[in-house]
Every structure is written in C-alpha cells, then in structure tokens.
Design an enzyme around this catalytic site. Structure first.
Site, PDB file in Angstrom:
ATOM      1  N   ASP A  67      49.479  58.328  65.963  1.00 24.62           N
ATOM      2  CA  ASP A  67      48.495  58.360  67.210  1.00 24.62           C
ATOM      3  C   ASP A  67      48.255  59.796  68.013  1.00 24.62           C
ATOM      4  O   ASP A  67      47.325  59.716  68.885  1.00 24.62           O
ATOM      5  CB  ASP A  67      49.417  57.432  68.097  1.00 24.62           C
ATOM      6  CG  ASP A  67      49.467  55.945  67.699  1.00 24.62           C
ATOM      7  OD1 ASP A  67      48.202  55.462  67.294  1.00 24.62           O
ATOM      8  OD2 ASP A  67      50.546  55.357  67.833  1.00 24.62           O
ATOM      9  N   HIS A 164      46.170  48.167  68.319  1.00 19.59           N
ATOM     10  CA  HIS A 164      44.984  49.364  67.476  1.00 19.59           C
ATOM     11  C   HIS A 164      44.214  48.496  66.838  1.00 19.59           C
ATOM     12  O   HIS A 164      44.476  47.560  65.937  1.00 19.59           O
ATOM     13  CB  HIS A 164      45.901  50.184  66.946  1.00 19.59           C
ATOM     14  CG  HIS A 164      46.576  51.272  67.924  1.00 19.59           C
ATOM     15  ND1 HIS A 164      47.991  51.582  67.597  1.00 19.59           N
ATOM     16  CD2 HIS A 164      46.307  52.000  68.828  1.00 19.59           C
ATOM     17  CE1 HIS A 164      48.312  52.580  68.568  1.00 19.59           C
ATOM     18  NE2 HIS A 164      47.215  52.721  69.414  1.00 19.59           N
ATOM     19  N   CYS A 251      51.292  53.929  61.325  1.00 15.85           N
ATOM     20  CA  CYS A 251      51.701  54.728  62.480  1.00 15.85           C
ATOM     21  C   CYS A 251      52.821  55.672  61.980  1.00 15.85           C
ATOM     22  O   CYS A 251      52.968  56.557  62.803  1.00 15.85           O
ATOM     23  CB  CYS A 251      52.689  53.738  63.229  1.00 15.85           C
ATOM     24  SG  CYS A 251      51.698  52.225  63.541  1.00 15.85           S
TER      25      CYS A 251
END
Ligand code: CIR
Length: 256
Positions: A67, A164, A251
């Site tokens: 992120d 997301h 992630c």
C-alpha cells in the site's frame, strides 16, 4: 508478472492492533511470521532478490508494504495511504526504494489519497479502483506522475464494502485476471480473459503471479483446482492471520 525484486517487511508485535473491517479474532504473531517466511521462500525460489525490512512497531499494518508505493519499470511512486494510521508508512518505504531505483516520485497533494492495494498493473494499462482509501485526487495525481513514463491509467470502482480493488482480483498473466464474480460483473475487465473465483471462495481472489509461480492463500480448493486446470504453477501459502486484517498475497510485497 516477471520480476527481479520484491520488498517485504516482517510483521511487528503491534500487528495485533492492525486495522480490520470486522473483528474475527486477534492475529497470532508466531503463526503470521511462519506464513511470512513461507511467502518469502516462494518468492526467492523463482530467482528474485527479496529485500526483507525490519518490523516497524509504530505502524501495526506495515507488513502490508504494497500500500505504500507503486513500483514500475521506470521508477517508483510513493503513495499517500487513506488510512490515517498508515500515512507515515509511505515515508518509511521511500529510502529503501531510492536505494533500489533510479527515480522515485511522490503523491504529495494534501487531499490526495491512494493505496497500492487499489492499483492493478497489467501489461497494457494501470487500473485504479476508487475506494474508501483511494480518492479521485489521488488517482489524478498518479496519472500525471506516470504519464511521462508511458503509462495509461484507467479509473475503476472498488466494490462497496471491499477494502481494495485487488482484494477482489489479481493478474495471472499478460491477458488473464482472476476475479470475484461481483467485481467482474462491473465490466471493468472487458478485453481480458477472466477466471472467476469459485462460489464461496471470494476471499482467495487476491493472489500474485510472480515469475513462474502463482502464490495463493491456502484453503480454497475449488479455485485452486480451476487454476491448476488452466496450467498455472501454484503455491498455497497460509494466510489465516493476515486475513484477520483483510490482507492477502499482494499486500505483503512490492514487486518490480
Ligand atoms: C488495512 O486495513 O490497511 C490493512 N489491515 C490491510 C491492508 C491490505 N493491503 C492490501 O490489500 N494491499
């Protein structure tokens, strides 16, 4: 999906305070570390160099390095995470990317918010999902920063209630996307070949194609069999602890 590098960060003890949409229990650090080690071993097995950063206690969600930046062949862009507790993580990542990359650019607008989890880079375009973490100003700023590198951005919508964009999809190869039915129904993948997650297995849509391997969370046999039948070399990685914090395979690394 061909990469020479990945950047990861070990989870810290503060992971128990990580953000989550729904509380399904406290993540177990020891188990998460074991899963994290399996993940890194799989990345390394493909021949890539894996940078392993130290835990950052001040940022409970900092294991989810994706992120904090967007890594492209020509350079990296440091994000501005929309979660206030995560905003500072981006600056922590910047020096490491500067050491690995020729050029590092920043999202700087006070009102611009964008997280890497909302960005899917394919070989023809960059799809960015507007979400609770990523807003129009963040997407516009990213578009301006990457245009000189020859990238075209397309704004799409992260389904409501989904953290997301990439919570619900992943790139499997140059033209193939693994998607949940709810995201594919939005039509955003027209022109790509789409493989759907099996019913009840939406939580495994977040995989990564990393060189010859597809890393997917363990425990989703019907989708695993679908992907195996398509000829992908799969590696199942335990994700039970990251899943408690809405995190998955993409992630946990920055890939370039
Ligand atoms: C968060 O809410 O920000 C973290 N608990 C999970 C971030 C997952 N990151 C990703 O999907 N790229």
């Amino acid at each position: 999906f061909r990469f020479t590098h990945a950047v990861t960060r070990r989870p810290s003890a503060s992971i128990t305070a990580g953000l989550r949409a729904v509380d399904t229990g406290t993540p177990d650090l020891a188990l998460m570390l074991a899963h994290h080690a399996d993940y890194i071993a799989a990345l390394k097995e493909t021949g890539a160099r894996v940078v392993e950063l130290d835990p950052l206690d001040a940022y409970p969600d900092s294991v989810f390095v994706e992120d904090t930046a967007l890594c492209l062949p020509d350079g990296a862009v440091i994000m501005r995470p929309g979660a206030p507790s995560r905003l500072g993580e981006a600056a922590e990542m910047a020096p490491h990317l500067k050491a690995l990359y020729g050029e590092v650019r920043w999202i700087t607008g006070e009102g611009s918010f964008i997280e890497g989890g909302d960005i899917l880079t394919t070989e023809r375009e960059i799809l960015v999902g507007r979400s609770a973490r990523t807003n129009a100003a963040g997407i516009d700023e990213l578009a301006r920063l990457v245009a000189p590198w020859g990238h075209r951005l397309r704004e799409v919508v992260t389904p409501p209630g989904v953290l997301h964009f990439k919570t619900d999809c992943s790139l499997l190869d140059a033209e193939t996307i693994l998607s949940t039915p709810r995201l594919a129904a939005s039509g955003c993948f027209r022109g790509y070949r789409v493989i759907l997650t099996a019913e009840g297995e939406e939580a495994c849509a977040n995989t990564i194609r990393f060189n010859d391997l597809v890393l997917m969370p363990a425990g989703f046999p019907a989708t695993r069999d679908r992907l195996a039948a398509e000829g992908y070399a799969l590696r199942e990685i335990g994700n039970s602890e990251c899943a408690k914090l809405d995190g998955g395979m993409s992630c946990l690394s920055l890939r370039f």
